[in-house]
Design a protein around this motif. Structure first.
Motif, PDB file in Angstrom:
ATOM      1  N   LEU A  22       0.826  -1.205   0.000  1.00  0.00           N
ATOM      2  CA  LEU A  22       0.000   0.000   0.000  1.00  0.00           C
ATOM      3  C   LEU A  22       0.862   1.257   0.000  1.00  0.00           C
ATOM      4  CD1 LEU A  22      -2.779  -1.113   2.505  1.00  0.00           C
ATOM      5  CD2 LEU A  22      -3.127  -0.549   0.098  1.00  0.00           C
ATOM      6  N   GLU A  23       1.942   1.241   0.776  1.00  0.00           N
ATOM      7  CA  GLU A  23       2.840   2.396   0.827  1.00  0.00           C
ATOM      8  C   GLU A  23       3.489   2.657  -0.533  1.00  0.00           C
ATOM      9  OE1 GLU A  23       5.520   1.394   3.931  1.00  0.00           O
ATOM     10  OE2 GLU A  23       4.079   1.782   5.552  1.00  0.00           O
ATOM     11  N   ARG A  24       3.705   1.596  -1.300  1.00  0.00           N
ATOM     12  CA  ARG A  24       4.281   1.742  -2.645  1.00  0.00           C
ATOM     13  C   ARG A  24       3.254   2.179  -3.680  1.00  0.00           C
ATOM     14  NH1 ARG A  24       6.888  -4.027  -3.312  1.00  0.00           N
ATOM     15  NH2 ARG A  24       6.118  -3.632  -5.433  1.00  0.00           N
ATOM     16  N   GLY A  25       1.995   2.265  -3.287  1.00  0.00           N
ATOM     17  CA  GLY A  25       0.952   2.669  -4.221  1.00  0.00           C
ATOM     18  C   GLY A  25       0.299   1.522  -4.952  1.00  0.00           C
ATOM     19  N   VAL A  26       0.546   0.283  -4.516  1.00  0.00           N
ATOM     20  CA  VAL A  26      -0.085  -0.880  -5.138  1.00  0.00           C
ATOM     21  C   VAL A  26      -1.536  -0.970  -4.658  1.00  0.00           C
ATOM     22  CG1 VAL A  26      -0.052  -3.400  -5.322  1.00  0.00           C
ATOM     23  CG2 VAL A  26       2.098  -2.121  -5.325  1.00  0.00           C
ATOM     24  N   THR A  27      -2.457  -1.078  -5.591  1.00  0.00           N
ATOM     25  CA  THR A  27      -3.867  -1.202  -5.241  1.00  0.00           C
ATOM     26  C   THR A  27      -4.137  -2.569  -4.629  1.00  0.00           C
ATOM     27  OG1 THR A  27      -4.534   0.292  -7.028  1.00  0.00           O
ATOM     28  CG2 THR A  27      -6.212  -1.206  -6.175  1.00  0.00           C
ATOM     29  N   VAL A  28      -4.915  -2.594  -3.536  1.00  0.00           N
ATOM     30  CA  VAL A  28      -5.301  -3.845  -2.876  1.00  0.00           C
ATOM     31  C   VAL A  28      -6.830  -3.903  -2.837  1.00  0.00           C
ATOM     32  CG1 VAL A  28      -5.157  -5.258  -0.798  1.00  0.00           C
ATOM     33  CG2 VAL A  28      -3.220  -3.802  -1.454  1.00  0.00           C
ATOM     34  N   ILE A  29      -7.384  -4.975  -3.401  1.00  0.00           N
ATOM     35  CA  ILE A  29      -8.839  -5.129  -3.485  1.00  0.00           C
ATOM     36  C   ILE A  29      -9.287  -6.302  -2.620  1.00  0.00           C
ATOM     37  CG2 ILE A  29     -10.764  -5.726  -5.012  1.00  0.00           C
ATOM     38  CD1 ILE A  29      -9.382  -4.176  -7.207  1.00  0.00           C
ATOM     39  N   PRO A  30     -10.242  -6.092  -1.703  1.00  0.00           N
ATOM     40  CA  PRO A  30     -10.771  -7.203  -0.899  1.00  0.00           C
ATOM     41  C   PRO A  30     -11.789  -8.024  -1.692  1.00  0.00           C
ATOM     42  CG  PRO A  30     -11.795  -5.144  -0.219  1.00  0.00           C
ATOM     43  CD  PRO A  30     -10.806  -4.790  -1.294  1.00  0.00           C
TER      44      PRO A  30
END
Length: 433
Positions: free
Chosen positions: A47-55
């Protein structure tokens, strides 16, 4: 729809590898496996790197006869907010049946089961989806599932069913091309015909996964390499529309990172091939997943009819009651065995001490238990019930192992470890030794 790019399913077993993989634009995480206040360090770094995380939820059961559980919806919403997700996803499936609606015991499948493609089921699903959309802070996308059996008397094809769902609710679609392949093998459904009927303008993203065939049945294992037919369906889809995102799913038997990267490269190549041959073929007419649609309330009698039908099916799969008329008995047997095997595997995962304590006898003992004891709660409760049943029957025969199992159960069965006031159930188990 937001462009996602190429992604992979985040799992703890491959967390370090995922962080190091080149070209990973986003990841998907099983919603029920993360706690918003205690996100894994790996996810936080992504998340800190800007990678999108989808639940990606697996337990709502929006295709079930009951209205969505408010607590489950709140939990999914909380995870979406904690991850800063642009959307959340779930499945077009039922996962439990029975209860007050049908005046029958509440049963859990522990797995995603297909809904009948009927008007009753569609009315119920549409209302359930609108309830979910109102409770979630971000858009919802729903996934088509793989199935080992078909419902008799279906009134719509999968394409028609999904197209009308989108038109009536504005929900987005998560198309799993591996599931289209599964349904091609198991239910003789043409993937190209399904894609042609879908409202592809509502596409949120795509899943790709592997499986295996045994005795003419395709098992969507998520534990095998992606086969060529699945990649070919992905190419067909990409020739019709530009997928906003494509994600590789792998849930167990994880290969070396280099092998996962080769599969991701094959996925990119399949999409590029489809893009190069893209025509102006439109998807079926429908609302493009914008949260629009028409509010339709499912008639109470539709919910009850669906509830009775789903309870009968699930009871035959997990409680040994007769297979309802019109269903393929052989396929229902395959599904019942698959549910029991998955149940044993997940319990071994959530309670890894049990296979260690019971050794090679774990699986046989659990399957014997599962044949007589349907799951009525979650997998952790199932593990406790399994051990309690063993101890009540004086098993295993090895007294030392039995004492260790009893200690394990006592540490986990109460509201807190080893409560001072033992419950009546605990006293019974203590008297066994």
């Amino acid at each position: 729809m937001r462009r996602l790019g190429t992604g992979i399913g985040w799992r703890p077993e491959i967390a370090d590898a995922v962080e190091r993989m080149p070209g990973i634009d986003w990841v998907e995480v099983v919603a029920e496996n993360v706690c918003p206040g205690h996100l894994p360090d790996s996810l936080l770094r992504l998340l800190e790197r800007g990678v999108t995380v989808i639940p990606h939820g697996v337990s709502l059961g929006l295709g079930g006869a009951d209205r969505p559980d408010e607590g489950r919806l709140a939990a999914l919403a909380e995870r979406a907010e904690a991850l800063g997700a642009p959307l959340v996803t779930e499945h077009i499936a039922f996962v439990r049946a029975g209860g007050a609606l049908t005046a029958s015991p509440r049963l859990e499948a522990g797995h995603l089961l297909p809904v009948p493609r009927t008007r009753d089921a569609l009315d119920v699903l549409c209302e359930n989806v609108r309830i979910a959309q109102d409770a979630l802070p971000v858009p919802l996308a729903l996934e088509n599932i793989a199935a080992l059996f078909s419902w008799p008397g279906e009134e719509l094809t999968e394409g028609q069913f999904l197209a009308e769902l989108v038109e009536r609710t504005g929900v987005r679609l998560l198309i799993d091309v591996a599931n289209l392949h599964t349904n091609h093998v198991n239910r003789a459904e043409d993937p190209a015909e399904a894609l042609a009927a879908l409202p592809l303008e509502a596409l949120a993203y795509v899943h790709v996964a592997g499986g295996f065939e045994r005795d003419g049945v395709w098992h969507d294992s998520h534990a095998h390499p992606v086969p060529r037919p699945v990649l070919d369906i992905l190419t067909d889809l990409a020739s019709r529309v530009a997928p906003p995102g494509v994600l590789l799913e792998r849930d167990e038997d994880f290969p070396e990172p280099a092998e996962l990267e080769r599969e991701l490269d094959a996925i990119r190549e399949a999409v590029a091939t489809g893009r190069a041959t893209r025509t102006s073929r439109p998807g079926a007419a429908g609302t493009a997943g914008t949260g629009g649609g028409v509010t339709v309330l499912a008639p109470p009698e539709a919910r009850q009819r669906l509830g009775v039908a789903q309870a009968a099916v699930l009871s035959s799969l997990v409680a040994g009651t007769p297979v309802p008329e019109g269903f393929d008995r052989a396929r229902m047997g395959v599904q019942a065995r698959a549910l029991a095997a998955k149940r044993a595997g997940v319990v071994a995962h959530v309670a890894p001490e049990l296979p260690v304590l019971l050794g090679e006898g774990y699986r046989a003992a659990f399957l014997e238990y599962a044949r007589a004891r349907p799951m009525s709660g979650g997998y952790r409760q199932d593990a406790l019930d399994f051990v309690e049943q063993l101890l009540k029957t004086g098993r295993p025969e090895n007294a030392k192992v039995r004492r260790r199992l009893r200690d394990w159960w006592l540490d986990r069965a109460g509201p807190s470890p080893r409560p001072h006031g033992l419950t009546a159930r605990a006293k019974v188990l203590l008297r066994r030794d």
